[in-house]
Structure formats: C-alpha cells, structure tokens
Design a protein around this motif. Structure first.
Motif, PDB file in Angstrom:
ATOM      1  N   LYS A  68       0.807  -1.217   0.000  1.00  0.00           N
ATOM      2  CA  LYS A  68       0.000   0.000   0.000  1.00  0.00           C
ATOM      3  C   LYS A  68       0.845   1.274   0.000  1.00  0.00           C
ATOM      4  O   LYS A  68       0.342   2.356  -0.301  1.00  0.00           O
ATOM      5  CB  LYS A  68      -0.972   0.006   1.179  1.00  0.00           C
ATOM      6  N   GLU A  69       2.128   1.139   0.293  1.00  0.00           N
ATOM      7  CA  GLU A  69       3.020   2.314   0.271  1.00  0.00           C
ATOM      8  C   GLU A  69       3.520   2.614  -1.146  1.00  0.00           C
ATOM      9  O   GLU A  69       4.166   3.639  -1.367  1.00  0.00           O
ATOM     10  CB  GLU A  69       4.229   2.104   1.192  1.00  0.00           C
ATOM     11  N   THR A  70       3.275   1.720  -2.094  1.00  0.00           N
ATOM     12  CA  THR A  70       3.729   1.964  -3.474  1.00  0.00           C
ATOM     13  C   THR A  70       2.861   3.047  -4.106  1.00  0.00           C
ATOM     14  O   THR A  70       1.643   2.903  -4.186  1.00  0.00           O
ATOM     15  CB  THR A  70       3.653   0.655  -4.301  1.00  0.00           C
ATOM     16  N   GLY A  71       3.517   4.123  -4.534  1.00  0.00           N
ATOM     17  CA  GLY A  71       2.777   5.266  -5.097  1.00  0.00           C
ATOM     18  C   GLY A  71       2.455   5.069  -6.571  1.00  0.00           C
ATOM     19  O   GLY A  71       2.847   4.074  -7.190  1.00  0.00           O
ATOM     20  N   THR A  72       1.757   6.063  -7.135  1.00  0.00           N
ATOM     21  CA  THR A  72       1.222   5.975  -8.499  1.00  0.00           C
ATOM     22  C   THR A  72       2.295   5.659  -9.561  1.00  0.00           C
ATOM     23  O   THR A  72       2.102   4.765 -10.382  1.00  0.00           O
ATOM     24  CB  THR A  72       0.549   7.318  -8.851  1.00  0.00           C
ATOM     25  N   ILE A  73       3.406   6.372  -9.507  1.00  0.00           N
ATOM     26  CA  ILE A  73       4.400   6.206 -10.581  1.00  0.00           C
ATOM     27  C   ILE A  73       5.009   4.806 -10.535  1.00  0.00           C
ATOM     28  O   ILE A  73       5.086   4.110 -11.553  1.00  0.00           O
ATOM     29  CB  ILE A  73       5.486   7.297 -10.480  1.00  0.00           C
ATOM     30  N   LYS A  74       5.384   4.374  -9.309  1.00  0.00           N
ATOM     31  CA  LYS A  74       5.971   3.028  -9.192  1.00  0.00           C
ATOM     32  C   LYS A  74       4.941   1.956  -9.542  1.00  0.00           C
ATOM     33  O   LYS A  74       5.268   0.910 -10.106  1.00  0.00           O
ATOM     34  CB  LYS A  74       6.465   2.812  -7.750  1.00  0.00           C
ATOM     35  N   PHE A  75       3.681   2.229  -9.184  1.00  0.00           N
ATOM     36  CA  PHE A  75       2.616   1.261  -9.476  1.00  0.00           C
ATOM     37  C   PHE A  75       2.466   1.084 -10.992  1.00  0.00           C
ATOM     38  O   PHE A  75       2.422  -0.039 -11.502  1.00  0.00           O
ATOM     39  CB  PHE A  75       1.303   1.743  -8.852  1.00  0.00           C
ATOM     40  N   ARG A  76       2.402   2.213 -11.703  1.00  0.00           N
ATOM     41  CA  ARG A  76       2.265   2.138 -13.173  1.00  0.00           C
ATOM     42  C   ARG A  76       3.467   1.434 -13.791  1.00  0.00           C
ATOM     43  O   ARG A  76       3.322   0.591 -14.674  1.00  0.00           O
ATOM     44  CB  ARG A  76       2.163   3.544 -13.761  1.00  0.00           C
ATOM     45  N   LYS A  77       4.659   1.789 -13.305  1.00  0.00           N
ATOM     46  CA  LYS A  77       5.867   1.164 -13.858  1.00  0.00           C
ATOM     47  C   LYS A  77       5.849  -0.342 -13.617  1.00  0.00           C
ATOM     48  O   LYS A  77       6.293  -1.131 -14.444  1.00  0.00           O
ATOM     49  CB  LYS A  77       7.112   1.777 -13.222  1.00  0.00           C
ATOM     50  N   GLY A  78       5.346  -0.734 -12.446  1.00  0.00           N
ATOM     51  CA  GLY A  78       5.241  -2.162 -12.115  1.00  0.00           C
ATOM     52  C   GLY A  78       4.306  -2.879 -13.078  1.00  0.00           C
ATOM     53  O   GLY A  78       4.596  -4.002 -13.523  1.00  0.00           O
ATOM     54  N   LEU A  79       3.194  -2.229 -13.432  1.00  0.00           N
ATOM     55  CA  LEU A  79       2.254  -2.853 -14.375  1.00  0.00           C
ATOM     56  C   LEU A  79       2.899  -3.005 -15.762  1.00  0.00           C
ATOM     57  O   LEU A  79       2.705  -4.021 -16.440  1.00  0.00           O
ATOM     58  CB  LEU A  79       0.974  -2.024 -14.490  1.00  0.00           C
ATOM     59  N   VAL A  80       3.664  -1.998 -16.174  1.00  0.00           N
ATOM     60  CA  VAL A  80       4.340  -2.078 -17.480  1.00  0.00           C
ATOM     61  C   VAL A  80       5.329  -3.252 -17.464  1.00  0.00           C
ATOM     62  O   VAL A  80       5.371  -4.069 -18.380  1.00  0.00           O
ATOM     63  CB  VAL A  80       5.069  -0.752 -17.817  1.00  0.00           C
ATOM     64  N   LYS A  81       6.104  -3.334 -16.358  1.00  0.00           N
ATOM     65  CA  LYS A  81       7.093  -4.410 -16.234  1.00  0.00           C
ATOM     66  C   LYS A  81       6.422  -5.779 -16.280  1.00  0.00           C
ATOM     67  O   LYS A  81       6.869  -6.690 -16.976  1.00  0.00           O
ATOM     68  CB  LYS A  81       7.790  -4.275 -14.881  1.00  0.00           C
ATOM     69  N   LEU A  82       5.326  -5.914 -15.514  1.00  0.00           N
ATOM     70  CA  LEU A  82       4.614  -7.198 -15.510  1.00  0.00           C
ATOM     71  C   LEU A  82       4.145  -7.552 -16.912  1.00  0.00           C
ATOM     72  O   LEU A  82       4.283  -8.701 -17.345  1.00  0.00           O
ATOM     73  CB  LEU A  82       3.391  -7.124 -14.590  1.00  0.00           C
TER      74      LEU A  82
ATOM     75  N   ALA B   5      -5.901  -1.169 -17.822  1.00  0.00           N
ATOM     76  CA  ALA B   5      -5.115  -2.067 -18.683  1.00  0.00           C
ATOM     77  C   ALA B   5      -4.090  -1.307 -19.518  1.00  0.00           C
ATOM     78  O   ALA B   5      -3.244  -1.927 -20.156  1.00  0.00           O
ATOM     79  CB  ALA B   5      -6.034  -2.878 -19.587  1.00  0.00           C
ATOM     80  N   ILE B   6      -4.150   0.032 -19.527  1.00  0.00           N
ATOM     81  CA  ILE B   6      -3.230   0.802 -20.390  1.00  0.00           C
ATOM     82  C   ILE B   6      -1.763   0.477 -20.083  1.00  0.00           C
ATOM     83  O   ILE B   6      -1.012   0.120 -20.990  1.00  0.00           O
ATOM     84  CB  ILE B   6      -3.513   2.324 -20.301  1.00  0.00           C
ATOM     85  N   PRO B   7      -1.301   0.560 -18.811  1.00  0.00           N
ATOM     86  CA  PRO B   7       0.119   0.232 -18.573  1.00  0.00           C
ATOM     87  C   PRO B   7       0.446  -1.235 -18.846  1.00  0.00           C
ATOM     88  O   PRO B   7       1.562  -1.542 -19.291  1.00  0.00           O
ATOM     89  CB  PRO B   7       0.333   0.565 -17.092  1.00  0.00           C
ATOM     90  N   LEU B   8      -0.512  -2.136 -18.595  1.00  0.00           N
ATOM     91  CA  LEU B   8      -0.261  -3.563 -18.871  1.00  0.00           C
ATOM     92  C   LEU B   8      -0.074  -3.762 -20.379  1.00  0.00           C
ATOM     93  O   LEU B   8       0.836  -4.462 -20.827  1.00  0.00           O
ATOM     94  CB  LEU B   8      -1.437  -4.401 -18.351  1.00  0.00           C
ATOM     95  N   MET B   9      -0.935  -3.104 -21.165  1.00  0.00           N
ATOM     96  CA  MET B   9      -0.823  -3.191 -22.633  1.00  0.00           C
ATOM     97  C   MET B   9       0.516  -2.615 -23.093  1.00  0.00           C
ATOM     98  O   MET B   9       1.181  -3.172 -23.966  1.00  0.00           O
ATOM     99  CB  MET B   9      -2.005  -2.444 -23.258  1.00  0.00           C
ATOM    100  N   GLU B  10       0.905  -1.495 -22.486  1.00  0.00           N
ATOM    101  CA  GLU B  10       2.191  -0.869 -22.860  1.00  0.00           C
ATOM    102  C   GLU B  10       3.335  -1.874 -22.674  1.00  0.00           C
ATOM    103  O   GLU B  10       4.244  -1.952 -23.486  1.00  0.00           O
ATOM    104  CB  GLU B  10       2.413   0.361 -21.986  1.00  0.00           C
TER     105      GLU B  10
END
Ligand code: URA
Length: 232
Positions: A29-43, A89-94
């Motif tokens: 829950k401490e992961t903020g927006t930018i790291k969260f989005r980057k994590g989705l892209v990585k996944l 799904a946008i970052p996952l698609m990216e």
C-alpha cells in the motif's frame, strides 16, 4: 508458468520469483502511483515474454557468415490483437507490446457498478478487424467478478473468430475464473497469481486495492463535472 489444476486453460506465473517480486511491490500500500504504473508495465512485458512460449512459430533456414543453420520466425507473434480494457489495462498493454511488438490494439471502455448488482456499462468499443489467425489478448489486470470480461468476450465473439482468445491479468479471484469458464470454456486465462477470494464489495483478497485508482489517482467525483464546464 504453472497450470492451475482447478480449471482447463488457466495459468499463473507464481513460479517466477521475479514476477512475484513485481507483484509484491504492486500489493504494497506504500507503493505510489508512478511506481505502481511502472510495475504494471514491467509485468506486462515479462508476462508477454512468458506467454510467447505458448505460441506457434515457423521454422526457417538462416545464413550466418559461416554456414546455414535452422532458425525460428515470428509465426503467431505477427498476428496479435490486444484489447485494452480502460482504464487500468493501459500500462499492462504498454508492457505487452514491448514483447508482442507487432500487436494491433483495440480499446474497450467498461466500468463496473456497485455491489450487489455489479452492472456493467460499456460506452466505447474501437477494435480492429479480427482475423482467423489472430491471438486475441484481452488485457485486464483484475479478474474479480469476471462480469466486465464476460461482456467484453461476448462483444468480441460477435465481431469475428480469432485463433485464440486469451485473458492476461495480474490477479484473479477464483469466483471470476469460475464465471468466465462456465460461459466461455475456450477462453484461456494467464495471470501473475490467483488470489484467495472476493470480498462483498467485489475486491480481490488479499489483492492490491483499486488498481485504476492506484495507477492513475482517484477520479473526480462525477457531481463536480458541471463545475468544470463553468471553468471553460
Ligand atoms: N478491480 C480492482 O481494481 N481491484 C479489485 O480488487 C477488483 C476489481
């Protein structure tokens, strides 16, 4: 990649410590927006890479500067259509298109109403032509009740018959997989992990919370929209 014995055609990536590390960061829950989005892209990128193991390839002969040898050509990887379910799904698609770089991309806007009905509202569908050779990947990080995905699959099946229909997500609840598989047993599901259950509000447990809000910030309350028009 692990096949889940409870269903046909359902796979998780729980055997990958690297993917589980990315998932743990998303859950935190401490992961903020930018790291969260980057994590989705990585996944998306690495799940896409793992997924390519399930695709058919063509064989070819390749000439090195020294001799001719056997090689592999893209095959199914040339015929991928990714349906991006807005907004999360946008970052996952990216991430997925970093591995599946020839993909065509469709957009579906679907939002889920509140419990207990969880009515689905679909406002926007823009999908390229679906061809028989396509591997159609529906990117939707959170497979919760499955209702959004069922509506999306039904819409897509009316538009054409691809070679494979695949759901690519981050987390799934067993209840959501049950509902999808009951109506669409042919659809394959790939997720980083299958979680324990849904709560009464339709959130996945232990889950990662509202993935859309965590990736993009909490949306403006709709009742504030007239105020925005006044600002124009
Ligand atoms: N959608 C989310 O963002 N989170 C959940 O837990 C379920 C659906």
């Amino acid at each position: 990649m692990i096949k889940d014995e409870r269903w046909e055609g359902v796979y998780s990536f729980e055997d990958s410590p690297y993917l589980m590390e990315i998932l743990s960061n998303l859950r935190d829950k401490e992961t903020g927006t930018i790291k969260f989005r980057k994590g989705l892209v990585k996944l998306g990128r690495y799940m896409g890479y793992e997924f390519t193991r399930t695709m058919d390839y063509d064989k070819l002969r390749v000439e090195t500067p020294l001799e001719t040898t056997e090689g592999v050509a893209a095959g199914d990887r040339k015929h991928v259509l990714i349906i991006t379910v807005l907004r999360v799904a946008i970052p996952l698609m990216e991430g997925l298109i970093k591995t599946l770089e020839c993909s065509r991309v469709g957009i579906v806007s679907a939002s889920r109403g509140h419990a207990p009905e969880f009515n689905i509202e679909m406002k926007y569908i823009k999908v390229p032509q679906i061809k028989p050779e396509d591997t159609l990947i529906i990117a939707d990080p959170m497979i919760a009740t499955g209702s959004t995905l069922i509506r999306t699959i039904e819409g897509i099946k009316q538009c054409g018959k691809p070679k494979r229909v695949v759901i690519m997500g981050v987390l799934a609840a067993p209840e959501g997989i049950d509902s999808i598989k009951e109506l669409h047993p042919d659809v394959e599901i790939f997720v980083a992990k299958i979680d324990r259950e849904l709560n009464k509000k339709g959130y996945i447990l232990p889950g990662l919370g509202d993935a859309g809000d965590r990736a993009f910030g909490e949306p403006l309350n709709i009742s504030m929209l007239p105020l925005m028009h006044n600002l124009e």
